[in-house]
Design a protein around this motif. Structure first.
Motif, PDB file in Angstrom:
ATOM      1  N   TRP A 159      -2.101 -39.568  15.582  1.00  0.00           N
ATOM      2  CA  TRP A 159      -3.230 -39.056  16.374  1.00  0.00           C
ATOM      3  C   TRP A 159      -3.318 -37.549  16.180  1.00  0.00           C
ATOM      4  O   TRP A 159      -2.381 -36.815  16.497  1.00  0.00           O
ATOM      5  CB  TRP A 159      -3.018 -39.411  17.848  1.00  0.00           C
ATOM      6  CG  TRP A 159      -3.955 -38.750  18.821  1.00  0.00           C
ATOM      7  CD1 TRP A 159      -5.301 -38.622  18.707  1.00  0.00           C
ATOM      8  CD2 TRP A 159      -3.593 -38.144  20.078  1.00  0.00           C
ATOM      9  NE1 TRP A 159      -5.812 -37.966  19.807  1.00  0.00           N
ATOM     10  CE2 TRP A 159      -4.784 -37.668  20.657  1.00  0.00           C
ATOM     11  CE3 TRP A 159      -2.372 -37.967  20.746  1.00  0.00           C
ATOM     12  CZ2 TRP A 159      -4.786 -37.015  21.894  1.00  0.00           C
ATOM     13  CZ3 TRP A 159      -2.376 -37.325  21.965  1.00  0.00           C
ATOM     14  CH2 TRP A 159      -3.574 -36.863  22.531  1.00  0.00           C
ATOM     15  N   THR A 160      -4.428 -37.091  15.621  1.00  0.00           N
ATOM     16  CA  THR A 160      -4.680 -35.673  15.413  1.00  0.00           C
ATOM     17  C   THR A 160      -6.032 -35.323  16.040  1.00  0.00           C
ATOM     18  O   THR A 160      -6.755 -36.212  16.499  1.00  0.00           O
ATOM     19  CB  THR A 160      -4.711 -35.326  13.915  1.00  0.00           C
ATOM     20  OG1 THR A 160      -5.930 -35.835  13.336  1.00  0.00           O
ATOM     21  CG2 THR A 160      -3.506 -35.901  13.175  1.00  0.00           C
ATOM     22  N   PRO A 161      -6.405 -34.043  16.056  1.00  0.00           N
ATOM     23  CA  PRO A 161      -7.720 -33.694  16.593  1.00  0.00           C
ATOM     24  C   PRO A 161      -8.894 -34.265  15.805  1.00  0.00           C
ATOM     25  O   PRO A 161     -10.025 -34.277  16.299  1.00  0.00           O
ATOM     26  CB  PRO A 161      -7.725 -32.153  16.530  1.00  0.00           C
ATOM     27  CG  PRO A 161      -6.296 -31.762  16.544  1.00  0.00           C
ATOM     28  CD  PRO A 161      -5.583 -32.840  15.772  1.00  0.00           C
ATOM     29  N   THR A 162      -8.648 -34.760  14.598  1.00  0.00           N
ATOM     30  CA  THR A 162      -9.748 -35.214  13.744  1.00  0.00           C
ATOM     31  C   THR A 162      -9.760 -36.707  13.455  1.00  0.00           C
ATOM     32  O   THR A 162     -10.769 -37.222  12.969  1.00  0.00           O
ATOM     33  CB  THR A 162      -9.719 -34.465  12.398  1.00  0.00           C
ATOM     34  OG1 THR A 162      -8.452 -34.699  11.768  1.00  0.00           O
ATOM     35  CG2 THR A 162      -9.903 -32.965  12.616  1.00  0.00           C
ATOM     36  N   ALA A 163      -8.673 -37.419  13.742  1.00  0.00           N
ATOM     37  CA  ALA A 163      -8.645 -38.845  13.397  1.00  0.00           C
ATOM     38  C   ALA A 163      -7.499 -39.549  14.093  1.00  0.00           C
ATOM     39  O   ALA A 163      -6.503 -38.921  14.484  1.00  0.00           O
ATOM     40  CB  ALA A 163      -8.518 -39.040  11.882  1.00  0.00           C
ATOM     41  N   VAL A 177     -12.192 -41.879  12.240  1.00  0.00           N
ATOM     42  CA  VAL A 177     -12.442 -40.458  12.011  1.00  0.00           C
ATOM     43  C   VAL A 177     -13.346 -39.926  13.108  1.00  0.00           C
ATOM     44  O   VAL A 177     -14.375 -40.530  13.435  1.00  0.00           O
ATOM     45  CB  VAL A 177     -13.084 -40.237  10.624  1.00  0.00           C
ATOM     46  CG1 VAL A 177     -13.417 -38.765  10.424  1.00  0.00           C
ATOM     47  CG2 VAL A 177     -12.156 -40.734   9.519  1.00  0.00           C
ATOM     48  N   ARG A 178     -12.977 -38.811  13.672  1.00  0.00           N
ATOM     49  CA  ARG A 178     -13.786 -38.197  14.723  1.00  0.00           C
ATOM     50  C   ARG A 178     -15.046 -37.592  14.106  1.00  0.00           C
ATOM     51  O   ARG A 178     -14.981 -36.791  13.171  1.00  0.00           O
ATOM     52  CB  ARG A 178     -12.982 -37.095  15.412  1.00  0.00           C
ATOM     53  CG  ARG A 178     -13.698 -36.466  16.609  1.00  0.00           C
ATOM     54  CD  ARG A 178     -12.798 -35.441  17.253  1.00  0.00           C
ATOM     55  NE  ARG A 178     -13.306 -35.014  18.550  1.00  0.00           N
ATOM     56  CZ  ARG A 178     -12.634 -34.227  19.383  1.00  0.00           C
ATOM     57  NH1 ARG A 178     -11.432 -33.773  19.027  1.00  0.00           N
ATOM     58  NH2 ARG A 178     -13.149 -33.890  20.541  1.00  0.00           N
ATOM     59  N   VAL A 179     -16.194 -38.008  14.585  1.00  0.00           N
ATOM     60  CA  VAL A 179     -17.473 -37.448  14.153  1.00  0.00           C
ATOM     61  C   VAL A 179     -18.165 -36.856  15.374  1.00  0.00           C
ATOM     62  O   VAL A 179     -17.930 -37.296  16.509  1.00  0.00           O
ATOM     63  CB  VAL A 179     -18.354 -38.525  13.487  1.00  0.00           C
ATOM     64  CG1 VAL A 179     -17.708 -39.037  12.207  1.00  0.00           C
ATOM     65  CG2 VAL A 179     -18.631 -39.683  14.429  1.00  0.00           C
ATOM     66  N   MET A 182     -19.590 -38.909  18.342  1.00  0.00           N
ATOM     67  CA  MET A 182     -18.703 -39.613  19.275  1.00  0.00           C
ATOM     68  C   MET A 182     -18.610 -38.893  20.613  1.00  0.00           C
ATOM     69  O   MET A 182     -18.335 -39.519  21.642  1.00  0.00           O
ATOM     70  CB  MET A 182     -17.302 -39.743  18.680  1.00  0.00           C
ATOM     71  CG  MET A 182     -17.183 -40.710  17.530  1.00  0.00           C
ATOM     72  SD  MET A 182     -15.481 -40.804  16.909  1.00  0.00           S
ATOM     73  CE  MET A 182     -14.705 -41.778  18.208  1.00  0.00           C
ATOM     74  N   GLY A 183     -18.816 -37.584  20.609  1.00  0.00           N
ATOM     75  CA  GLY A 183     -18.716 -36.819  21.855  1.00  0.00           C
ATOM     76  C   GLY A 183     -17.352 -37.011  22.500  1.00  0.00           C
ATOM     77  O   GLY A 183     -16.317 -36.930  21.860  1.00  0.00           O
ATOM     78  N   VAL A 291     -24.749 -49.326  16.993  1.00  0.00           N
ATOM     79  CA  VAL A 291     -23.634 -49.139  16.068  1.00  0.00           C
ATOM     80  C   VAL A 291     -22.916 -47.849  16.441  1.00  0.00           C
ATOM     81  O   VAL A 291     -23.538 -46.806  16.614  1.00  0.00           O
ATOM     82  CB  VAL A 291     -24.124 -49.068  14.608  1.00  0.00           C
ATOM     83  CG1 VAL A 291     -22.947 -48.848  13.661  1.00  0.00           C
ATOM     84  CG2 VAL A 291     -24.873 -50.331  14.237  1.00  0.00           C
ATOM     85  N   PHE A 292     -21.589 -47.912  16.562  1.00  0.00           N
ATOM     86  CA  PHE A 292     -20.832 -46.709  16.882  1.00  0.00           C
ATOM     87  C   PHE A 292     -20.913 -45.720  15.725  1.00  0.00           C
ATOM     88  O   PHE A 292     -20.859 -46.117  14.554  1.00  0.00           O
ATOM     89  CB  PHE A 292     -19.376 -47.057  17.168  1.00  0.00           C
ATOM     90  CG  PHE A 292     -19.175 -47.788  18.467  1.00  0.00           C
ATOM     91  CD1 PHE A 292     -19.525 -47.190  19.671  1.00  0.00           C
ATOM     92  CD2 PHE A 292     -18.657 -49.067  18.489  1.00  0.00           C
ATOM     93  CE1 PHE A 292     -19.336 -47.858  20.879  1.00  0.00           C
ATOM     94  CE2 PHE A 292     -18.465 -49.735  19.690  1.00  0.00           C
ATOM     95  CZ  PHE A 292     -18.812 -49.126  20.883  1.00  0.00           C
TER      96      PHE A 292
END
Length: 341
Positions: A159-163, A177-179, A182-183, A291-292
């Protein structure tokens, strides 16, 4: 200028050294060094050497433990050997959560191992919640390419700040992956590490059609190889790589388990083609066609391989009748019944 360049170089070398140290030390921690009992009384049984623990479920109670620290990102792993024979309704979970601190807007990253009837294999479910997004569950379910009751297998989360990356026996099976879209749905607050065994009769096996039968109790899951390599949420604590704060975050994000190479993504796609039996990314029923946002980058491939409710058309779980073709509904869960907490 020369002095400032030397200082910058020295700082960078210190960060590189921290990263190198992090890459070398993924050793397990003794149970009592990293964890404390959560519930279950004598249904939680540490081994004499303190390096493993047995969690039991009987008619009286389940059991569980929790890490002594909360973490701002990291790598967390447990080797788990699951109970054999009739295990329908039994849930064994290894997960990150902060529900005790944020009961109304908690974050969570889950492995949930779902028991089954005799002759039917265990399944594994992954899930991600951010900021209390339980009404937007991001479930996926998979078959396992091995017998999880015969010996321990490692289940891990990076778990990282980006994924968020889920691993089974060192192989990635899911990358979220954090996009930006996603907020707050991406987990971002400090979380503790939990392990539990409990009665999930209401939903765990074929949508609750098969419940826990306590004639087969106690059900016992053995946890070993407990790895806690992260950045403690308290600033003055020492984290991954020998330091806290920014150095620790750099170490987490550059650790090989957090970096998804082309070879690792190819291996992940192979696993998903063979063993992914449900994904919310292809579920057009549960959320009315929505769709997410992260599903555009998850590499699942052509949606033609999935029913409109997210189940695979290609993979038929062992000894399970495909009732979906008859009823038009998913055979592994009734609509709206997937776990959301």
């Amino acid at each position: 200028m020369a002095i400032s360049h030397v200082l910058m170089a020295t700082t960078w070398l210190a960060v590189v050294a921290a990263v190198a140290a992090a890459a070398l030390d993924m050793s397990p921690v003794p149970f009592h060094a990293g964890f404390t009992p959560l519930f279950g009384d004598d249904n939680l049984v540490p081994s004499p050497d303190g390096h493993s623990v047995r969690l039991k479920l009987d008619k009286r109670t389940g059991s569980g433990f929790v890490s002594k620290k909360a973490y701002n990102h990291g790598f967390f792993s447990a080797s788990i050997q699951l109970p054999d024979d009739y295990t329908a309704g039994v849930v064994v979970a290894f997960y990150l959560s902060n529900g005790d601190v944020y009961p109304r807007n908690h974050d969570e990253v889950d492995f949930e191992l779902l028991g089954n009837r005799r002759g039917h294999g265990w399944r594994v479910q992954t899930n991600i919640y951010g900021n209390g997004s339980t009404s937007r569950g991001r479930e996926e379910r998979y078959l396992l390419p091995f017998d999880p009751t015969a010996r321990p297998h490692a289940y891990a989360v990076s778990w990282t700040p980006t994924a968020v990356v889920f691993y089974v026996d060192g192989a990635p099976i899911r990358e979220a992956v954090r996009v930006p879209a996603m907020g707050g749905d991406f987990p971002a607050k400090p979380m503790s590490v939990y392990a539990t065994i409990w009665d999930g009769s209401a939903w765990a096996t074929d949508g609750g059609r098969h419940r826990v039968d306590y004639a087969y109790a106690p059900f016992a899951a053995d946890f070993s190889g407990l790895v806690l390599r992260g950045c403690p949420a308290v600033d003055d604590e020492v984290g991954l790589g020998g330091g806290g704060g920014a150095e620790c975050e750099v170490a987490v994000m550059t650790h090989e388990r957090a970096v998804m190479t082309p070879a690792k993504r190819a291996a992940m796609r192979r696993f998903r083609r063979r063993y992914l039996i449900y994904t919310v990314c292809h579920d057009r029923v549960r959320y009315g066609g929505a769709v997410f946002p992260e599903c555009d980058v998850d590499g699942d491939g052509d949606s033609d391989g999935f029913h409109e409710w997210g189940e695979s058309k290609r993979i038929v779980p062992h000894r399970r009748a495909d009732k979906a073709a008859v009823t038009g509904r998913p055979s592994t869960w009734p609509i709206g019944s997937l776990r959301a907490d």
